[in-house]
Each structure stands twice: as structure tokens, then as C-alpha cells.
Design a protein around this motif. Structure first.
Motif, PDB file in Angstrom:
ATOM      1  N   ARG A   1      -9.020  38.716  70.552  1.00 16.54           N
ATOM      2  CA  ARG A   1      -8.115  39.643  71.467  1.00 16.54           C
ATOM      3  C   ARG A   1      -8.464  38.569  72.847  1.00 16.54           C
ATOM      4  NH1 ARG A   1     -12.294  44.230  72.574  1.00 16.54           N
ATOM      5  NH2 ARG A   1     -11.101  45.077  74.189  1.00 16.54           N
ATOM      6  N   PHE A   2      -8.772  37.874  72.897  1.00 16.63           N
ATOM      7  CA  PHE A   2      -8.593  36.663  74.089  1.00 16.63           C
ATOM      8  C   PHE A   2      -7.180  35.857  73.765  1.00 16.63           C
ATOM      9  CE2 PHE A   2     -12.422  37.650  76.189  1.00 16.63           C
ATOM     10  CZ  PHE A   2     -12.222  37.628  77.131  1.00 16.63           C
ATOM     11  N   HIS A   3      -7.321  35.851  72.548  1.00 14.82           N
ATOM     12  CA  HIS A   3      -6.053  35.017  71.910  1.00 14.82           C
ATOM     13  C   HIS A   3      -4.985  35.823  71.966  1.00 14.82           C
ATOM     14  CE1 HIS A   3      -8.164  30.907  71.129  1.00 14.82           C
ATOM     15  NE2 HIS A   3      -8.745  31.840  69.853  1.00 14.82           N
ATOM     16  N   GLY A   4      -4.924  36.978  71.921  1.00 10.22           N
ATOM     17  CA  GLY A   4      -3.569  37.670  72.055  1.00 10.22           C
ATOM     18  C   GLY A   4      -3.335  38.339  74.061  1.00 10.22           C
ATOM     19  N   TRP A   5      -4.056  37.499  74.452  1.00 11.39           N
ATOM     20  CA  TRP A   5      -4.258  38.388  76.054  1.00 11.39           C
ATOM     21  C   TRP A   5      -2.739  37.433  76.489  1.00 11.39           C
ATOM     22  CZ3 TRP A   5      -8.232  36.657  80.440  1.00 11.39           C
ATOM     23  CH2 TRP A   5      -7.697  37.256  81.109  1.00 11.39           C
TER      24      TRP A   5
ATOM     25  N   THR B   1      -7.376  47.148  79.152  1.00 15.41           N
ATOM     26  CA  THR B   1      -5.997  47.626  79.824  1.00 15.41           C
ATOM     27  C   THR B   1      -5.320  46.630  79.747  1.00 15.41           C
ATOM     28  OG1 THR B   1      -7.568  49.371  80.528  1.00 15.41           O
ATOM     29  CG2 THR B   1      -4.513  48.754  81.409  1.00 15.41           C
ATOM     30  N   THR B   2      -3.734  46.474  79.173  1.00 20.33           N
ATOM     31  CA  THR B   2      -3.472  45.062  79.902  1.00 20.33           C
ATOM     32  C   THR B   2      -2.991  44.503  80.915  1.00 20.33           C
ATOM     33  OG1 THR B   2      -1.890  46.285  77.343  1.00 20.33           O
ATOM     34  CG2 THR B   2      -0.680  44.452  79.476  1.00 20.33           C
TER      35      THR B   2
ATOM     36  N   HIS C   1       7.870  42.039  78.423  1.00 23.67           N
ATOM     37  CA  HIS C   1       8.584  42.192  79.620  1.00 23.67           C
ATOM     38  C   HIS C   1       8.732  43.775  80.116  1.00 23.67           C
ATOM     39  CE1 HIS C   1      11.620  39.423  79.792  1.00 23.67           C
ATOM     40  NE2 HIS C   1      11.552  38.816  78.276  1.00 23.67           N
ATOM     41  N   VAL C   2       7.975  44.536  79.442  1.00 25.32           N
ATOM     42  CA  VAL C   2       7.938  45.758  79.576  1.00 25.32           C
ATOM     43  C   VAL C   2       6.863  45.928  80.379  1.00 25.32           C
ATOM     44  CG1 VAL C   2       7.209  48.119  78.983  1.00 25.32           C
ATOM     45  CG2 VAL C   2       8.861  46.782  77.557  1.00 25.32           C
ATOM     46  N   VAL C   3       6.040  45.447  80.163  1.00 16.93           N
ATOM     47  CA  VAL C   3       4.744  45.212  81.578  1.00 16.93           C
ATOM     48  C   VAL C   3       5.395  44.383  82.557  1.00 16.93           C
ATOM     49  CG1 VAL C   3       2.354  44.175  82.663  1.00 16.93           C
ATOM     50  CG2 VAL C   3       2.716  45.416  79.826  1.00 16.93           C
ATOM     51  N   SER C   4       5.960  43.677  82.987  1.00 14.65           N
ATOM     52  CA  SER C   4       6.331  43.314  84.092  1.00 14.65           C
ATOM     53  C   SER C   4       7.392  44.177  84.427  1.00 14.65           C
ATOM     54  CB  SER C   4       6.837  41.195  83.576  1.00 14.65           C
ATOM     55  OG  SER C   4       7.800  41.557  82.959  1.00 14.65           O
ATOM     56  N   ARG C   5       8.514  44.640  83.987  1.00 12.80           N
ATOM     57  CA  ARG C   5       9.242  45.768  84.290  1.00 12.80           C
ATOM     58  C   ARG C   5       8.589  46.597  85.120  1.00 12.80           C
ATOM     59  NH1 ARG C   5      12.037  46.555  80.459  1.00 12.80           N
ATOM     60  NH2 ARG C   5      12.747  45.148  79.881  1.00 12.80           N
ATOM     61  N   ARG C   6       7.551  46.738  84.980  1.00  9.97           N
ATOM     62  CA  ARG C   6       6.969  48.418  85.542  1.00  9.97           C
ATOM     63  C   ARG C   6       5.665  47.961  86.589  1.00  9.97           C
ATOM     64  NH1 ARG C   6       4.258  51.852  81.052  1.00  9.97           N
ATOM     65  NH2 ARG C   6       3.062  52.462  82.760  1.00  9.97           N
ATOM     66  N   ILE C   7       5.566  46.529  86.265  1.00 10.52           N
ATOM     67  CA  ILE C   7       4.806  45.689  87.831  1.00 10.52           C
ATOM     68  C   ILE C   7       6.328  45.628  88.356  1.00 10.52           C
ATOM     69  CG2 ILE C   7       3.542  43.711  88.426  1.00 10.52           C
ATOM     70  CD1 ILE C   7       2.516  43.777  86.037  1.00 10.52           C
TER      71      ILE C   7
ATOM     72  N   CYS D   1      -2.799  53.506  92.279  1.00 10.68           N
ATOM     73  CA  CYS D   1      -2.814  52.693  91.132  1.00 10.68           C
ATOM     74  C   CYS D   1      -2.361  53.585  89.837  1.00 10.68           C
ATOM     75  CB  CYS D   1      -4.305  52.319  91.557  1.00 10.68           C
ATOM     76  SG  CYS D   1      -5.340  54.085  91.239  1.00 10.68           S
ATOM     77  N   GLU D   2      -2.515  51.731  88.963  1.00 15.93           N
ATOM     78  CA  GLU D   2      -1.448  52.859  87.592  1.00 15.93           C
ATOM     79  C   GLU D   2      -2.748  51.891  86.743  1.00 15.93           C
ATOM     80  OE1 GLU D   2       2.768  53.317  86.503  1.00 15.93           O
ATOM     81  OE2 GLU D   2       2.305  53.705  88.125  1.00 15.93           O
ATOM     82  N   PHE D   3      -2.167  52.552  85.213  1.00 14.35           N
ATOM     83  CA  PHE D   3      -3.026  51.792  84.423  1.00 14.35           C
ATOM     84  C   PHE D   3      -2.046  51.412  82.645  1.00 14.35           C
ATOM     85  CE2 PHE D   3      -6.240  53.970  85.704  1.00 14.35           C
ATOM     86  CZ  PHE D   3      -7.819  52.464  86.281  1.00 14.35           C
ATOM     87  N   ILE D   4      -1.251  50.523  83.254  1.00 11.78           N
ATOM     88  CA  ILE D   4      -0.511  49.683  81.886  1.00 11.78           C
ATOM     89  C   ILE D   4      -1.416  49.121  80.718  1.00 11.78           C
ATOM     90  CG2 ILE D   4       1.873  48.796  82.031  1.00 11.78           C
ATOM     91  CD1 ILE D   4       1.736  48.511  85.141  1.00 11.78           C
ATOM     92  N   HIS D   5      -0.935  49.697  79.647  1.00 15.01           N
ATOM     93  CA  HIS D   5      -1.445  49.735  79.012  1.00 15.01           C
ATOM     94  C   HIS D   5      -0.060  49.440  77.370  1.00 15.01           C
ATOM     95  CE1 HIS D   5      -4.689  47.086  76.037  1.00 15.01           C
ATOM     96  NE2 HIS D   5      -4.448  49.028  74.879  1.00 15.01           N
ATOM     97  N   LEU D   6       0.452  49.457  76.592  1.00 16.73           N
ATOM     98  CA  LEU D   6       1.062  49.313  75.412  1.00 16.73           C
ATOM     99  C   LEU D   6       0.222  49.309  73.947  1.00 16.73           C
ATOM    100  CD1 LEU D   6       4.372  47.249  76.554  1.00 16.73           C
ATOM    101  CD2 LEU D   6       3.643  50.142  77.228  1.00 16.73           C
ATOM    102  N   GLY D   7      -0.438  50.063  73.607  1.00 18.04           N
ATOM    103  CA  GLY D   7      -1.482  50.394  72.847  1.00 18.04           C
ATOM    104  C   GLY D   7      -0.911  50.167  71.308  1.00 18.04           C
ATOM    105  N   ARG D   8       0.408  50.693  71.352  1.00 16.69           N
ATOM    106  CA  ARG D   8       1.348  50.926  69.729  1.00 16.69           C
ATOM    107  C   ARG D   8       1.671  49.917  69.441  1.00 16.69           C
ATOM    108  NH1 ARG D   8       5.201  55.781  69.370  1.00 16.69           N
ATOM    109  NH2 ARG D   8       3.264  57.408  70.002  1.00 16.69           N
ATOM    110  N   ASP D   9       1.620  48.937  70.802  1.00 11.51           N
ATOM    111  CA  ASP D   9       2.992  47.510  69.801  1.00 11.51           C
ATOM    112  C   ASP D   9       1.643  46.442  70.087  1.00 11.51           C
ATOM    113  OD1 ASP D   9       4.705  48.721  70.863  1.00 11.51           O
ATOM    114  OD2 ASP D   9       5.300  48.195  72.741  1.00 11.51           O
ATOM    115  N   ILE D  10       0.279  46.989  70.515  1.00 12.08           N
ATOM    116  CA  ILE D  10      -1.067  46.127  70.180  1.00 12.08           C
ATOM    117  C   ILE D  10      -1.294  46.783  69.077  1.00 12.08           C
ATOM    118  CG2 ILE D  10      -3.153  45.325  71.506  1.00 12.08           C
ATOM    119  CD1 ILE D  10      -1.939  45.967  73.935  1.00 12.08           C
TER     120      ILE D  10
END
Length: 448
Positions: free
Chosen positions: A333-337, A223-224, A293-299, A239-248
Motif C-alpha cells: 500500500r505504501f508503494h501505491g502512495w 485517505t488519499t 490529476h483528479v486529486v490535485s485538481r480538487r485541491i 475541511c474535506e476528504f478526497i479519496h478515489l476508492g474505486r480507482d484505487i
């Protein structure tokens, strides 16, 4: 009301020039860059005299060398006025400031190289680059005039004279609508791909009156980002989960295509040429930036909604991934973290609203159960699932976010001594780190 320190942010105002205006913008950028290149040589030649001056003193000192006036007919470099006839004064001063910055940077780097401060022993000396891809800075009233926020009039070069042209603004953000923000001098950015004004704003966020809670963020692979809002008494209010699976998936699909193309290109024992699949890598980097940017904006949106005191991240600086099982894609996958990008973008966005970001120690945040029951066990088939010693199943990332929030509360309340205490009740090892249950214990002791 008192205000906090200044924050500078830049907006991009898209322009819609005609084909004729595009030619004018191109000429303007070209002549501005030529002037900067000419001024770099003058300033570097006289840097022993100019280097010790302040920014306000340097501009008139350079003009005395190359700008002829009625009171100053004899100058050392009259060629500038001949080469750049009727060059606007504010464009000239902007070019002087840019050229001085280039020379100052080069001199500093060259002195460091001479003193032996180098990344490698065989590092070559830095070079003074006068041919840079700079863009003209526009001063209000002299170089540009606003007509509302729909049109802007810009002074441009048509090949012979400097004229005014009106261009439509087609894209804006919201920073110009904030009363406390101050608009600074924009840059005219024009090339084959872009045509916009890069408009910096000095933002003065008001002093906040936050609630007694923190927003904790656990950055993970499955989960991003997992976000939890924790109060100072250990209550989780959101609590909330943020994960942009389609973009990943879109990014990973492109990266997989690189390995296929590489195997076809190299064959057995071959080598890849320099710049192999560079366009694909650039596209993947842009996708990563967009995700961050999308994840940080939601946080930041969650923190603003609950009026949190701070946003809390784990301190993951220097952390290096370990390889998984053979033929697994864990290392890739870690390199894409995107742990650093998301954290940095969140801090920039949150600072604009007057908030702060803090970091806590990452050790045992995900390994210890938030209820103090001990060490969790991860599911071998689905790593995001965890089992507590009590037998209860829970999300591992959410468990980590709870513990990060607790450590953030302890750090704010300056009870770091509580963070290092062992707990016999929770059967955790000595010198372990704080969990959510420690806030519960602290609350109980206060009530008692």
C-alpha cells in the motif's frame, strides 16, 4: 497590474483526419525525421564551430553548410537539397533546432562521462542517437493556418510535393480562451495510437490578492488527501476528504493479478522473463496518473474557492516505508502512495493561477494532537481513528492537516522561532513542532 513569472503549459488538441490524411501525416512525420537524422550528422561534424553559437546564430550557420540559394550556390553538403526537394524553410529550421539540441545533449553527457561523473564505475559511454521519435514543429502561417478553433490547415508531404490539407479539431481545452495566454508553435503528433496537436501556451498569471488563510494537505494511505483551510488566527474554515476508492481498487486488483500470474509462471525456483506483465504495470501507472490529476485538481479548486495564500504539503522527500506485520499488505500500500505525483501536479496547476506551494517539516504532524493535549493514540483496528489524551476521538489524517496548516502559517509569517518552543501547558516534549493550538496561543497573546 504587474504579472508574475511565465508558466508554460501544453494542451492536446485532438484531430479527426480521414484515412487519406492519415497517410499524409505519416509521410510528413517520416520525411521530417529523416531530415533531422541527416542534420544531426552535419551539426555533430561541425560542433567545434557551432557549439559556441547562440540559438539565433546557429540556424543560419547550419544553413550555410547545407542549404543552396542563388546568392550561395556553393555549399559543403548539397545532398540535403537533393534528398529533401522543396523542403519547407520553416520545417527545415525546426529540424535544425531539434538536431542541435540532440547533439548538445550528447556532447554534454559524453564530457561528464569522460570526467568520471558516472552513476556506476562500469557505466558505458552515452551514444549519439540520430534516429529519434521526434515530431514536426509547426510555425504559424508557414506550416499551419487556424480557421477558428474548429479546423486547422496543415502543410503536409504527399510523397512528391508539399500541399495544404484541412483537418477537423474535435477536442480542445480552455487555455486558448484566456486572454493573457500566448499560443506557441505546436507539434504534429501522429502515430498508431495518437493524432493531435501538442499546443504549448505561455501563461502569465496575474498577481494575486489572497485572503489570510492557507490550504493544508495531508497525504495518507487510508485517505488519499485530507484538506483543511486554516486562517492565520487558527480558525479552520473548511475541511474535506478526497479519496478515489474505486480507482484505487481497480489498480490494486490488477497488481494482485500479477502475483498470481508470477506464481504460475515461475513455479519453484523459476525466473520471470524481461517485460513480464509490462502491459499491466503500464495500465496501473496510467491509473495512478489519473488519480493524481483528479486529486490535485480538487485541491487547487478548494484553494481557489477560498483564495488561499499558499498550498502547504509535508516535506516527504527521502521518506521510506516500513514493513507492517507479517502477511500484511502495508508495504504494498505504501508503494501505491502517490505523494510525489499529487504534490507535483498540484504545484503545476496552482502555479498557472499565480499561486505557490510550500513544504513544512513532517515530524509529529500526525502524532501530536492539534489542541495541544499531547500525543495521540491510533486505533489498532482502524488506523485512521485517533484518541486524544483528553479521551476525545478524532480523525488522524484531519488532525495532521490542521497541524500542517499551522506550520504553513508560521512559515509564511516568519515566526519559525515560535515553531520550536516547548509548551508546558500542552505537556509536549521539548523541541517539538508547532500545532494548531500554537496559533490560538499567539492570537490570545495579541489580544491581551
Amino acid at each position: 497590474m504587474k504579472t508574475s513569472s511565465k508558466v508554460i503549459r501544453t494542451d492536446k488538441w485532438k484531430l479527426n483526419p480521414s484515412s487519406k490524411q492519415k497517410g499524409l501525416f505519416d509521410e510528413t512525420v517520416k520525411v521530417y525525421r529523416q531530415a533531422c537524422k541527416y542534420l544531426v550528422g552535419i551539426i555533430y561534424t561541425h560542433w567545434s564551430e557551432l557549439g559556441g553559437l547562440t540559438a539565433d546564430q546557429l540556424t543560419p550557420a547550419v544553413e550555410k553548410l547545407m542549404h543552396e540559394t542563388a546568392k550561395r550556390p556553393n555549399i559543403k553538403y548539397p545532398q540535403f537539397n537533393k534528398a529533401f526537394y522543396k523542403f519547407p524553410s520553416y520545417y527545415r529550421r525546426a529540424a535544425i533546432a531539434f538536431a542541435a539540441g540532440q547533439v548538445s545533449s550528447f556532447v554534454t553527457r559524453y564530457c561528464e562521462w569522460q570526467s568520471g561523473n558516472r552513476k556506476r564505475k562500469d557505466s558505458k559511454p552515452p551514444r549519439l542517437n540520430a534516429d529519434t521519435g521526434c515530431y514536426p514543429a509547426l510555425y504559424k502561417g508557414q506550416c499551419y493556418k487556424m480557421h477558428g478553433f474548429d479546423q486547422v490547415e496543415i502543410k503536409v508531404f504527399d510523397g512528391k510535393n508539399w500541399v495544404w490539407t484541412m483537418v477537423q479539431i474535435t477536442g480542445l481545452r480552455e487555455r486558448h480562451q484566456v486572454a493573457t495566454n500566448k499560443m506557441m508553435s505546436p507539434l504534429l503528433v501522429f502515430n498508431d495510437r495518437y493524432c493531435h496537436l501538442s499546443v504549448p501556451f505561455t501563461c502569465k498569471p496575474e498577481k494575486r490578492k489572497p485572503e489570510a488563510n492557507v490550504t493544508a494537505v495531508d497525504l495518507g494511505i487510508n485517505t488519499t488527501a485530507t484538506v483543511a483551510v486554516v486562517t492565520d488566527d487558527g480558525t479552520v474554515i473548511h475541511c474535506e476528504f478526497i479519496h478515489l476508492g474505486r480507482d484505487i481498487d481497480r489498480r490494486d486488483k490488477r497488481l494482485k493479478s500479477v502475483s498470481k500470474r508470477a506464481s504460475k509462471t515461475m513455479g519453484k525456483g523459476g525466473k520471470l522473463h524481461i517485460g513480464f506483465c509490462s502491459k499491466t504495470y503500464q495500465k496501473c501507472q496510467r491509473i495512478n496518473t489519473q488519480i493524481s490529476h483528479v486529486v490535485s485538481r480538487r485541491i487547487v479548486g478548494i484553494s481557489e474557492k477560498f483564495n488561499s495564500e499558499v498550498i502547504v504539503f509535508e516535506n516527504l522527500k527521502g521518506w521510506k516505508p516500513r514493513g507492517g506485520k507479517r502477511r500484511s499488505n502495508l508495504r504494498q500500500r505504501f508503494h501505491g502512495w502517490l505523494k510525489e505525483k499529487i504534490r507535483d501536479f498540484t504545484e503545476m496547476k496552482w502555479a498557472e493561477l499565480g499561486g505557490k506551494v510550500i513544504e513544512v517539516i513532517a515530524a509529529y504532524t500526525s502524532k501530536l494532537a492539534f489542541d495541544g493535549s499531547g500525543t495521540i493514540k491510533r486505533n489498532s483496528k482502524k488506523y485512521s481513528l485517533a484518541t486524544f489524551p483528553s479521551g476525545k476521538g478524532f480523525n488522524a489524517d484531519l488532525n495532521g492537516a490542521y497541524n500542517i496548516g499551522a506550520r504553513g502559517v508560521f512559515k509564511l509569517t516568519r515566526r519559525n522561532d515560535e515553531e520550536g518552543r516547548s509548551s508546558k501547558r500542552s505537556r509536549r516534549p521539548p523541541r517539538s513542532w508547532a500545532c494548531l493550538c500554537d496559533l490560538w496561543t499567539l492570537r490570545s497573546s495579541r489580544l491581551a
